[in-house]
Design an enzyme around this catalytic site. Structure first.
Site: not given
Ligand code: NAD
Length: 545
Positions: A97, A150, A168, A239-240, A262-263, A402
């Protein structure tokens, strides 16, 4: 459990990954099942096969090659694949993963060898029901579905996102013992808006812009209806998906079918667990803390909403609970006066002067925790992390984005800039580092701590819904498994090697809650823990004769 007597013989038995044992078929099995002469003469043990597989994996020069080898092993012999992954989880999880799956998706059309899972495309509209009949297993209990919009922090990868549901579900099985034959990965291909993918002559998905609007919603509705008609006991995990669809679809289906995202919710469960555990180091209660998020998308808002649920359960009035969570998005602090806010951000838009940078927000709000889920690398700068270190004795810094290349800061940076005081967690793994003579092992806020256990619990009690309360219960169960030893090493999550124990604890709490709330299709067994454990797949070879 899978059938002891396979319904296949000879080459077709060797070609069925759910039944194949390869060189471990015994002499008696080879005679009885038409395998004599189809395998080299000496019978191996599974342990010897594991040694051989590990030798191959470790001999590969890149993680992507290791990922490919593991995929081939899964397609050849699932018991062996899961034995290798489960017994070497810390080493294998980043290959199966995140982060390697990200590369696997980016190159999906170029490295494609054989299909796994199902593809439903907008071209197949009106035919999902018949197409789902093509899947060979009858009793699917968990579907992981993506539309590829995404993928991790990598954006819109279209049908190339198939690596995600496949990976997953491998984690569901490895971490919680969901039976491989009850898992179904699905990609709904509605096109992609990524030009480089559309221009790629080898791209295997539909070459069209993403379907949007009512036509998209109708397609998802057709998918939900057809899936549940074919697999009525299935839980559907989204997912995603891009966040404009993810929140809407969750809202639309969460009270209608057994589903979760899950996200949004799984991430929230694991991060809330990390925050609860951090209290053992920082002192105080969740109700005294202030959380500042960089990124107001699925992960951030999901975590915020679950923090609010947890605080409300602790007796904090909801408006007060909401005011403990603040968000900075790409336009600055999310405040009530902004006119550009998407629906999911509105509940966290508080009265405050407009602030454009994260540093200003940190200085203005003085948060106890800074949580990065923006997919913007290196945005937790030295100045910002040092400010967190000045404001807090033990600053909580979670760089969750990530894959590794997108993390808001590295573990080493967070520790170095706070003289080792940071309570750090990340989405992708970082190596241990030594600061002032103390070796710190960063915790990976991996969703795999929570979703497999939730899935196991949901399947074990035949749940009809997946609720936020179940994720709060999961967070509390996960916190209980973090030891003093873990904390001393700087780790706020248990060792991944204990993941099956973690998953059982979560599954039991989830199932108990589901029974208590009347959200199951079956009556509660006398011993829920024993019932949960009895459902779990073990990758041992059954005797076939
Ligand atoms: P998403 O696209 O739903 O949200 C991203 C957010 O970041 C949006 O609100 C966007 O406006 C904001 N953003 C973009 N550019 C920005 C900037 N320059 N400054 C501030 N904010 C900004 O994506 P998501 O599902 O929320 O995932 C975001 C990240 O979190 C991904 O990299 C994902 O891999 C990671 N993630 C990690 C875990 C974990 O660690 N367990 C779980 C889920 C997601």
């Amino acid at each position: 459990m899978k059938s002891q007597l396979p319904n296949k013989r000879g080459v077709s038995l060797l070609n069925d990954p759910l039944l194949n044992k390869g060189t471990a078929f015994t002499d008696a099995e080879r005679d009885a099942l038409g395998l004599r002469g189809l395998l080299p003469p000496r019978v191996s043990t599974q342990a010897e096969q594991v040694t051989q597989a590990l030798e191959n994996i470790r001999g590969k020069s890149s993680d992507l090659e290791k990922y490919l080898y593991l995929g081939e092993l899964q397609d050849r012999n699932e018991d062996l694949f899961y034995r290798v992954v489960m017994d070497n989880l810390n080493e294998m999880m980043p290959l199966v993963y995140t982060p390697t799956v990200g590369q696997g998706c980016q190159k999906y059309s170029h490295i494609f060898r054989r299909p796994r899972g199902m593809f439903l495309s907008s071209k197949d509209r009106g035919q999902f029901k018949q197409i789902l009949q093509n899947w060979p297993s009858e009793d699917i209990r968990i579907i992981v579905v993506t539309d590829g919009e995404r993928i991790l922090g990598l954006g819109d990868l279209g049908a190339n996102g198939m690596g995600i549901p496949v990976g997953k579900l491998a984690l569901y099985t490895a971490c919680a013992g969901l039976r491989p034959d009850q898992c179904l990965p699905i990609t709904i291909d509605v096109g992609t808006n990524t030009q480089s993918i559309l221009d790629d002559p080898l791209y295997l998905g539909l070459k069209q812009p993403r379907l949007r609007g009512p036509a998209y919603d109708e397609l998802i509705e057709e998918f939900i209806t057809a899936s549940l008609e074919r697999f009525p006991k299935a839980c559907i995990q989204f997912e995603d998906f891009g966040n404009s669809n993810a929140f809407r679809l969750l809202q639309k289906y969460r009270d209608r079918i057994c589903t979760f995202n899950d996200d949004i919710q799984g991430t929230a469960g694991v991060v809330l667990a990390g925050l609860i555990t951090s209290l053992r180091l920082t002192g105080g209660r969740l109700a005294d803390k202030k959380f500042l998020f960089l990124g107001a998308g699925e992960a951030g808002i999901g975590i915020g909403e679950l923090i609010v649920s947890a605080l409300v359960a602790e007796g904090v009035p909801e408006p007060t609970a909401r005011k403990q969570c603040w968000f900075v998005d790409s336009k600055g602090l999310v405040v009530a006066s902004r006119k550009d806010l998407a629906e999911h951000k509105l509940h966290f838009a508080h009265d405050h002067a407009q602030v454009t940078t994260l540093l200003e927000a940190v200085e203005a709000l003085k948060p106890t925790a800074l949580i990065g889920c923006s997919a913007q690398p290196q945005t937790f700068t030295e100045t910002i992390v040092k400010a967190m270190g000045r404001i807090n004795k033990f600053p909580v810094i979670f760089a969750l984005s990530n894959p590794t290349s997108k993390a808001e800061c590295t573990a080493e940076q967070a520790y170095t800039w706070t003289e080792g005081r940071a309570i750090f967690a990340s989405g992708s793994p970082f190596p241990a580092c030594t600061i002032n003579g103390r070796t710190l092992t960063p915790g990976q806020g991996n969703n795999a701590y929570v979703f497999p256990g939730v899935g196991l619990g949901v399947i074990a009690c035949e749940a009809t819904r997946v609720t936020d309360e179940m994720f709060y219960a999961s967070a509390k169960a996960l916190d209980k498994l973090v030891t003093q030893e873990d904390l001393a090493k700087g780790r706020i999550f248990p060792d991944l090697q204990r993941i099956r124990e973690v998953s059982v604890a979560i599954a039991v709490d989830v199932a108990e809650l589901a029974f208590k709330r009347g959200l199951t299709r079956m009556k509660a067994p006398a011993d829920i823990a024993a019932h949960v454990k009895a459902q779990m797949y073990q990758p041992d070879y059954p005797s076939c004769v």
